[in-house]
Design a protein around this motif. Structure first.
Motif, short mmCIF file in Angstrom:
data_model
loop_
_atom_site.label_atom_id
_atom_site.label_comp_id
_atom_site.label_asym_id
_atom_site.label_seq_id
_atom_site.Cartn_x
_atom_site.Cartn_y
_atom_site.Cartn_z
N PHE A 74 1.14 -1.64 0.22
CA PHE A 74 -0.27 0.01 0.25
C PHE A 74 0.73 1.21 -0.27
O PHE A 74 0.49 2.26 -0.59
CB PHE A 74 -1.24 -0.07 1.26
N CYS B 142 -10.56 4.32 1.63
CA CYS B 142 -8.72 4.32 1.98
C CYS B 142 -7.97 6.44 2.10
O CYS B 142 -8.84 7.14 1.40
CB CYS B 142 -8.48 4.12 -0.27
N HIS C 277 -6.07 7.95 1.29
CA HIS C 277 -5.61 8.20 0.59
C HIS C 277 -6.13 8.76 -0.77
O HIS C 277 -6.42 10.13 -1.27
CB HIS C 277 -4.28 8.02 -0.07
N CYS C 278 -6.87 8.37 -1.26
CA CYS C 278 -8.11 7.89 -2.36
C CYS C 278 -9.93 7.89 -2.04
O CYS C 278 -10.42 8.24 -2.99
CB CYS C 278 -7.55 7.22 -4.20
N CYS D 127 -5.83 -1.76 -1.86
CA CYS D 127 -7.03 -0.16 -2.23
C CYS D 127 -6.50 -0.38 -3.85
O CYS D 127 -5.67 -0.24 -4.38
CB CYS D 127 -5.80 0.73 -1.84
N GLY E 272 -8.08 1.11 -5.29
CA GLY E 272 -7.79 3.25 -6.29
C GLY E 272 -6.24 3.36 -6.36
O GLY E 272 -6.34 4.07 -7.07
N CYS E 273 -5.77 3.75 -5.34
CA CYS E 273 -4.57 3.35 -5.56
C CYS E 273 -3.26 2.65 -5.31
O CYS E 273 -1.51 3.06 -5.64
CB CYS E 273 -3.93 4.39 -4.54
ZN LIG Z 1 -6.37 4.59 -2.10
#
Ligand SMILES: [Zn+2]
Length: 320
Positions: A216, A295, A297-298, A315, A317-318
């Protein structure tokens, strides 16, 4: 399962409290009686971690068993597996000798009695439960329960074991050889990198929590094949493993959120250099056991799946 950092802590504690002393070794449960007899009454020289394995060396241990180990060197090899744990107890000097200090977590169970609190130490208590191995010195004792592996091996076996083990972030001496070796081992196969990080022949001591958190932090999809990891990504992963796992040894728990590679402060509830003991469990990790949560972050929901027999968290997404 204890990851490499807790085995290193355990090795340090065993060396601190038993190192250089003649130790009585027994198997109250009986399953390790023959092995215990080989080590009983010999001097415990040191304990060390090789990845997730704990090696406890004894000098001058019995040679009746055969021609190997002509130096009289015998080694107790322990793998805690999912359920293995040590407990310790003893007098004030026993506890005081420990570089780690007060009773704390070892493996995955609490560290036995309130060692050192008793005014007078009168010897180890009667064994409770299935104690595979009991070590006793003049000042204290250690009980091992529930290990996956517990056997006496020779110096030759130890050499073979070291040969087979991938580089260990906790043994890294700051040189670049280990990073390069890790990158080579990770990048030579088409297997998912999330699986390779759990392969002790690729890297020693990384378990399920560090695997999820390292990937991650690096923004790497755990399903990406090792072969598709760039050399720079691999050496960065190594550097982050060295950093996080040393932190784990120091703190006595896994905290991956204190320093975020992408943001100066990882989470609102975790400040830089906060006392690790004050951080609530759920705030010590970004993705591990955070299934369905956004998440940090995103905002994408953290996903989970089984990989290499263990739950994986990431995640979508990222991590690419
Ligand atoms: Zn993320």
């Amino acid at each position: 399962m204890p990851e490499g950092h807790s085995i290193h802590r355990l090795a340090r504690q065993l060396t601190d409290v038993f190192g250089g002393q003649r130790v009585r070794v027994s198997s109250p449960q009986g399953r390790f009686a023959a092995g215990a007899a080989l080590l009983d009454g010999h001097v415990l020289t040191r304990a060390e971690a090789v990845g997730k394995q704990l090696l406890v060396s004894f000098d001058g241990a019995d040679l009746r068993a055969g021609a190997d180990g002509a130096d009289g060197h015998r080694v107790l090899r322990i793998h805690l597996g999912l359920y293995g744990a040590f407990s310790f107890g003893g007098d004030a000097s026993f506890v005081g000798a420990s570089s780690i200090g007060a009773p704390r977590r070892m493996g995955e169970s609490e560290n036995g009695q309130d060692a050192g609190d008793d005014a007078e130490y009168t010897g180890p208590p009667a064994p409770v439960g299935a104690v595979r191995v009991r070590l006793v010195s003049d000042h204290g004792w250690a009980d091992l329960r529930g290990p996956t592996a517990c056997e006496v091996i020779t110096a030759g076996d130890v050499a073979a074991l070291r040969e087979a083990a991938g580089p260990d972030p906790l043994r890294a001496d700051g040189g670049h050889d280990d990073a390069a070796e890790f990158a080579r081992l990770l990048r030579r196969r088409g297997v998912a990198c999330g699986q390779l990080l759990m392969d002790q022949a690729v890297v020693s001591g990384i378990g399920n929590v560090y695997r999820a958190e390292l990937l991650f932090r690096a923004g790497i999809d755990p399903y990406r094949p090792g072969r598709k990891i760039a050399e720079r990504e691999a050496t960065d992963l190594w550097a982050d493993a060295v950093f996080l796992m040393h932190d784990g040894v120091r703190l006595g728990r896994i905290v991956t959120t204190q320093r975020d590679p992408h943001h100066p402060v990882a989470r609102e509830d975790v400040t830089l250099d906060a006392d690790a003991a004050d951080i609530p469990d759920e705030a010590t990790r970004f993705v591990y056991k955070h299934t369905g949560e956004p998440c940090p972050h995103c905002g994408t929901a953290i996903a989970t799946a089984v990989m290499a027999g263990r739950n994986l968290y990431w995640c979508p997404g990222c991590q690419h």
